[in-house]
Write an enzyme that holds these catalytic residues in place. Structure first.
Site, mmCIF file in Angstrom:
data_model
loop_
_atom_site.group_PDB
_atom_site.id
_atom_site.type_symbol
_atom_site.label_atom_id
_atom_site.label_comp_id
_atom_site.label_asym_id
_atom_site.label_seq_id
_atom_site.Cartn_x
_atom_site.Cartn_y
_atom_site.Cartn_z
ATOM 1 N N GLU A 74 6.081 21.233 19.952
ATOM 2 C CA GLU A 74 4.726 20.730 20.146
ATOM 3 C C GLU A 74 4.491 20.559 21.646
ATOM 4 O O GLU A 74 3.591 19.829 22.059
ATOM 5 C CB GLU A 74 4.492 19.446 19.361
ATOM 6 C CG GLU A 74 5.535 18.364 19.582
ATOM 7 C CD GLU A 74 5.315 17.152 18.696
ATOM 8 O OE1 GLU A 74 4.224 16.572 18.752
ATOM 9 O OE2 GLU A 74 6.246 16.781 17.958
ATOM 10 N N CYS A 106 6.414 16.939 14.942
ATOM 11 C CA CYS A 106 7.885 16.910 14.891
ATOM 12 C C CYS A 106 8.436 17.664 13.688
ATOM 13 O O CYS A 106 9.648 17.832 13.560
ATOM 14 C CB CYS A 106 8.384 15.468 14.866
ATOM 15 S SG CYS A 106 7.799 14.514 16.257
ATOM 16 N N THR A 149 9.184 5.285 24.345
ATOM 17 C CA THR A 149 9.652 6.167 23.264
ATOM 18 C C THR A 149 9.534 7.640 23.660
ATOM 19 O O THR A 149 9.350 8.498 22.816
ATOM 20 C CB THR A 149 8.907 5.894 21.933
ATOM 21 O OG1 THR A 149 7.518 6.211 22.085
ATOM 22 C CG2 THR A 149 9.030 4.461 21.491
ATOM 23 N N SER A 199 0.954 4.909 12.956
ATOM 24 C CA SER A 199 1.884 6.044 12.820
ATOM 25 C C SER A 199 3.155 5.623 12.083
ATOM 26 O O SER A 199 3.735 6.411 11.333
ATOM 27 C CB SER A 199 2.218 6.657 14.189
ATOM 28 O OG SER A 199 3.089 5.836 14.941
ATOM 29 N N HIS A 237 14.213 11.262 10.718
ATOM 30 C CA HIS A 237 13.561 11.573 11.996
ATOM 31 C C HIS A 237 13.574 10.297 12.846
ATOM 32 O O HIS A 237 13.233 9.219 12.348
ATOM 33 C CB HIS A 237 12.114 12.042 11.751
ATOM 34 C CG HIS A 237 11.299 12.103 13.001
ATOM 35 N ND1 HIS A 237 11.658 12.902 14.067
ATOM 36 C CD2 HIS A 237 10.158 11.464 13.367
ATOM 37 C CE1 HIS A 237 10.775 12.748 15.036
ATOM 38 N NE2 HIS A 237 9.853 11.876 14.642
ATOM 39 N N LYS A 246 13.659 0.918 9.838
ATOM 40 C CA LYS A 246 12.506 0.621 8.967
ATOM 41 C C LYS A 246 12.476 1.616 7.799
ATOM 42 O O LYS A 246 12.170 1.258 6.664
ATOM 43 C CB LYS A 246 11.192 0.753 9.751
ATOM 44 C CG LYS A 246 10.932 -0.355 10.770
ATOM 45 C CD LYS A 246 9.623 -0.037 11.508
ATOM 46 C CE LYS A 246 9.416 -0.873 12.748
ATOM 47 N NZ LYS A 246 8.957 -2.226 12.496
ATOM 48 N N ASN A 280 13.137 10.122 22.049
ATOM 49 C CA ASN A 280 12.489 11.002 21.075
ATOM 50 C C ASN A 280 12.446 12.429 21.616
ATOM 51 O O ASN A 280 11.940 12.661 22.714
ATOM 52 C CB ASN A 280 11.061 10.508 20.789
ATOM 53 C CG ASN A 280 10.459 11.171 19.549
ATOM 54 O OD1 ASN A 280 11.091 12.018 18.917
ATOM 55 N ND2 ASN A 280 9.255 10.762 19.201
ATOM 56 N N SER A 313 3.871 14.142 12.540
ATOM 57 C CA SER A 313 2.578 13.466 12.479
ATOM 58 C C SER A 313 1.472 14.452 12.135
ATOM 59 O O SER A 313 1.591 15.652 12.366
ATOM 60 C CB SER A 313 2.262 12.819 13.830
ATOM 61 O OG SER A 313 3.125 11.735 14.039
HETATM 62 N N1 CAA Z 1 13.804 -8.748 21.906
HETATM 63 C C1 CAA Z 1 14.046 -8.043 20.777
HETATM 64 N N2 CAA Z 1 13.064 -7.444 20.050
HETATM 65 C C2 CAA Z 1 11.795 -7.567 20.495
HETATM 66 C C3 CAA Z 1 11.465 -8.301 21.651
HETATM 67 C C4 CAA Z 1 12.536 -8.908 22.376
HETATM 68 N N3 CAA Z 1 12.320 -9.590 23.490
HETATM 69 N N4 CAA Z 1 10.131 -8.241 21.817
HETATM 70 C C5 CAA Z 1 9.623 -7.485 20.809
HETATM 71 N N5 CAA Z 1 10.641 -7.082 20.006
HETATM 72 C C6 CAA Z 1 10.565 -6.230 18.826
HETATM 73 C C7 CAA Z 1 9.371 -6.477 17.924
HETATM 74 O O1 CAA Z 1 9.608 -7.564 17.044
HETATM 75 C C8 CAA Z 1 9.251 -5.133 17.207
HETATM 76 O O2 CAA Z 1 10.233 -5.057 16.189
HETATM 77 P P1 CAA Z 1 9.749 -4.826 14.663
HETATM 78 O O3 CAA Z 1 9.021 -3.495 14.648
HETATM 79 O O4 CAA Z 1 11.022 -4.807 13.890
HETATM 80 O O5 CAA Z 1 8.843 -5.941 14.337
HETATM 81 C C9 CAA Z 1 9.682 -4.136 18.283
HETATM 82 O O6 CAA Z 1 10.342 -4.905 19.297
HETATM 83 C C10 CAA Z 1 8.519 -3.386 18.916
HETATM 84 O O7 CAA Z 1 7.542 -4.326 19.285
HETATM 85 P P2 CAA Z 1 5.994 -4.042 19.099
HETATM 86 O O8 CAA Z 1 5.712 -3.510 17.729
HETATM 87 O O9 CAA Z 1 5.236 -5.239 19.549
HETATM 88 O O10 CAA Z 1 5.829 -2.858 20.167
HETATM 89 P P3 CAA Z 1 4.545 -2.119 20.643
HETATM 90 O O11 CAA Z 1 3.328 -2.584 19.924
HETATM 91 O O12 CAA Z 1 4.513 -2.189 22.132
HETATM 92 O O13 CAA Z 1 4.796 -0.584 20.268
HETATM 93 C C11 CAA Z 1 5.342 1.353 19.003
HETATM 94 C C12 CAA Z 1 5.765 -0.077 19.373
HETATM 95 C C13 CAA Z 1 4.093 1.293 18.127
HETATM 96 C C14 CAA Z 1 6.483 2.006 18.239
HETATM 97 C C15 CAA Z 1 5.054 2.159 20.318
HETATM 98 O O14 CAA Z 1 6.228 2.276 21.070
HETATM 99 C C16 CAA Z 1 4.485 3.548 20.054
HETATM 100 O O15 CAA Z 1 3.295 3.723 19.877
HETATM 101 N N6 CAA Z 1 5.390 4.583 20.058
HETATM 102 C C17 CAA Z 1 4.963 5.987 19.830
HETATM 103 C C18 CAA Z 1 4.644 6.275 18.368
HETATM 104 C C19 CAA Z 1 5.842 6.411 17.486
HETATM 105 O O16 CAA Z 1 6.967 6.670 17.919
HETATM 106 N N7 CAA Z 1 5.616 6.288 16.174
HETATM 107 C C20 CAA Z 1 6.666 6.451 15.185
HETATM 108 C C21 CAA Z 1 6.157 6.986 13.869
HETATM 109 S S1 CAA Z 1 5.297 8.534 14.105
HETATM 110 C C22 CAA Z 1 6.568 9.670 14.329
HETATM 111 O O17 CAA Z 1 7.690 9.405 14.004
HETATM 112 C C23 CAA Z 1 6.252 10.982 14.946
HETATM 113 C C24 CAA Z 1 6.720 10.975 16.349
HETATM 114 O O18 CAA Z 1 7.846 11.362 16.624
HETATM 115 C C25 CAA Z 1 5.824 10.487 17.385
#
Ligand code: CAA
Length: 389
Positions: A74, A106, A149, A199, A237, A246, A280, A313
């Site tokens: 991609e 992916c 990521t 996502s 993945h 998860k 990733n 996705s």
């Molecule tokens: N110590 C330990 N853990 C902590 C922490 C700390 N100080 N502060 C926060 N955390 C934890 C949170 O509790 C959370 O864990 P849980 O999910 O178990 O609750 C984790 O850290 C992440 O915190 P947030 O959810 O608040 O993080 P965020 O909102 O900034 O973003 C995300 C997380 C949405 C994954 C972001 O990184 C993102 O958008 N990533 C890209 C999208 C992605 O990878 N999606 C995956 C599914 S889609 C897919 O798989 C296709 C692909 O390859 C893209």
């Protein structure tokens, strides 16, 4: 199998501090320690060619034996010319070879792999091998939630009717697809756009759909205990390590397991050792996780079944399975992947940000006159990409 990652990386704890975030959020919260960041002389083509060369050398296979080359990506380098054609040129693959590129986020590499399996099973291969390469550079905007990521890398696999690593099981596959807007890269943008938390939900919905479809297709007699205990390991993945956790929690809950995390280390842990240090790599992520399982598991997996979940996705997902072949773990260990990761160089955050800025204009970079070596992108001349061999 062959794997290529950039020679440089960013330490996630450093990135967290630069962004004013607790390092624990990235390292434990997302489950990523380091992410690969390619310099300007590396792109999807060079990563793919390096991984493919390793796969051919490791299998003792001549380029002449390859009758099909598909690159899933991609992170295309051209709207028309496929990455696969550059790889054909760099590796010296024969002209009697079908060559193209596949795209579905992916899932693109898995689409290519499944097509290659059908090519082999149908008899069209006539003893030749398919070379499937997954190659990507994950890129989100600096300072966005997706930034930690990122990653980059390629995984290449040779597919034949005499598998040395994994015998993928015919008919044992479940697909789930749905038109969703969870993650995309508009044509005008080098950075991906993502509705991050949505996502994650799309991924889990797809896992559920594909896993149910797999169970129906496999049509195995009902047994005692959790269905997923029929697998010695599960490879998901991995956009980031926590996503695999998860996923596993969700899958075990579907199995009726009331302590769904209890089996995580046993069934998933080994698959995350390499991805946690690379980040990733989109199409190649699940296959890097498979390489991680085969190279780091201490138990003998010979004859055991592995479940694989690929998610792209947009979306399309597939749950399928394979049986580990005798000698597979020794073969993958011999690639020395963990040692290769320790030889990379760390980038400081200002260096990383400079690279991110430079990559925005990579396609217009004038080709350097000095010849480089070892599959490096040199720039463009007369609108043509130039690679050093
Ligand atoms: N110590 C330990 N853990 C902590 C922490 C700390 N100080 N502060 C926060 N955390 C934890 C949170 O509790 C959370 O864990 P849980 O999910 O178990 O609750 C984790 O850290 C992440 O915190 P947030 O959810 O608040 O993080 P965020 O909102 O900034 O973003 C995300 C997380 C949405 C994954 C972001 O990184 C993102 O958008 N990533 C890209 C999208 C992605 O990878 N999606 C995956 C599914 S889609 C897919 O798989 C296709 C692909 O390859 C893209």
């Amino acid at each position: 199998m062959g794997v290529a990652v950039p020679d440089t990386y960013v330490e996630l704890a450093d990135l967290a501090m630069a962004r004013g975030v607790a390092p624990g959020k990235y390292v434990e919260g997302l489950g990523v320690t380091r992410m690969g960041v390619p310099l300007v002389n590396e792109d999807t083509v060079t990563l793919a060619a390096r991984a493919a060369r390793m796969a051919l050398e490791s299998a003792g296979c001549s380029p002449e034996d390859v009758g099909l080359l598909v690159v899933g990506t991609e992170t295309a380098v051209d709207h028309s010319k496929p990455v696969a054609s550059y790889v054909q040129g760099l590796l010296g693959l024969p002209t009697r070879c079908r060559i193209f590129e596949t795209k579905h986020a992916c899932y693109g590499g898995t689409a290519a792999l499944q097509m290659a399996l059908d090519w082999v099973r149908s008899g069209s291969a006539k003893g030749r091998k398919a070379l499937i390469v997954c190659s990507d550079i994950a890129r989100y905007g600096v300072g966005t939630p997706g930034e930690p990521t990122q990653g980059a890398g390629a995984v290449a696999m040779l597919v034949s009717d005499t598998p040395a690593l994994l015998a993928l099981e015919a008919g044992k596959t479940g697909v789930y697809s749905k038109d969703v807007m969870d993650f995309w890269r508009p044509l005008y943008s080098k950075d991906a756009l993502v509705d991050g938390h949505y996502s994650v939900q799309c991924y889990l919905d797809a896992l559920e759909g594909a896993y149910r479809a797999y169970q129906e297709a496999a049509a195995e007699p009902a047994g005692e205990g959790a269905y997923s205990d029929r697998f010695a390991a599960l490879v998901y993945h991995v956009p980031y390590g926590k996503m695999s956790r998860k996923a596993h929690r969700h899958l075990r809950t579907l199995d009726g397991d009331t302590a769904p995390d209890a089996s995580f280390d046993r069934l998933v842990g080994n698959s995350l050792v390499l991805p946690s240090q690379v980040g990733n790599i989109y199409t190649g992520s699940m296959y890097l996780a498979l390489a991680s399982l085969l190279s780091t598991a201490s138990q003998d997996l010979t004859g055991q079944r592995v479940g694989l979940f690929s998610y792209g996705s947009g979306s399309c997902a597939e749950f399928f399975s394979g049986v580990v072949q005798a000698g597979a773990q020794e073969r993958v260990k011999a690639l020395g992947l963990e040692a290769r990761l320790t030889r990379r160089r760390a980038l400081s955050i200002p260096e990383y940000e400079d690279v991110m800025r430079a990559r925005e204009h990579l396609d217009e970079r004038p080709a350097a006159d000095a010849a480089g070596t070892g599959f490096r992108y040199q720039g463009t001349r007369d609108h043509k990409r130039i690679y050093a061999t």
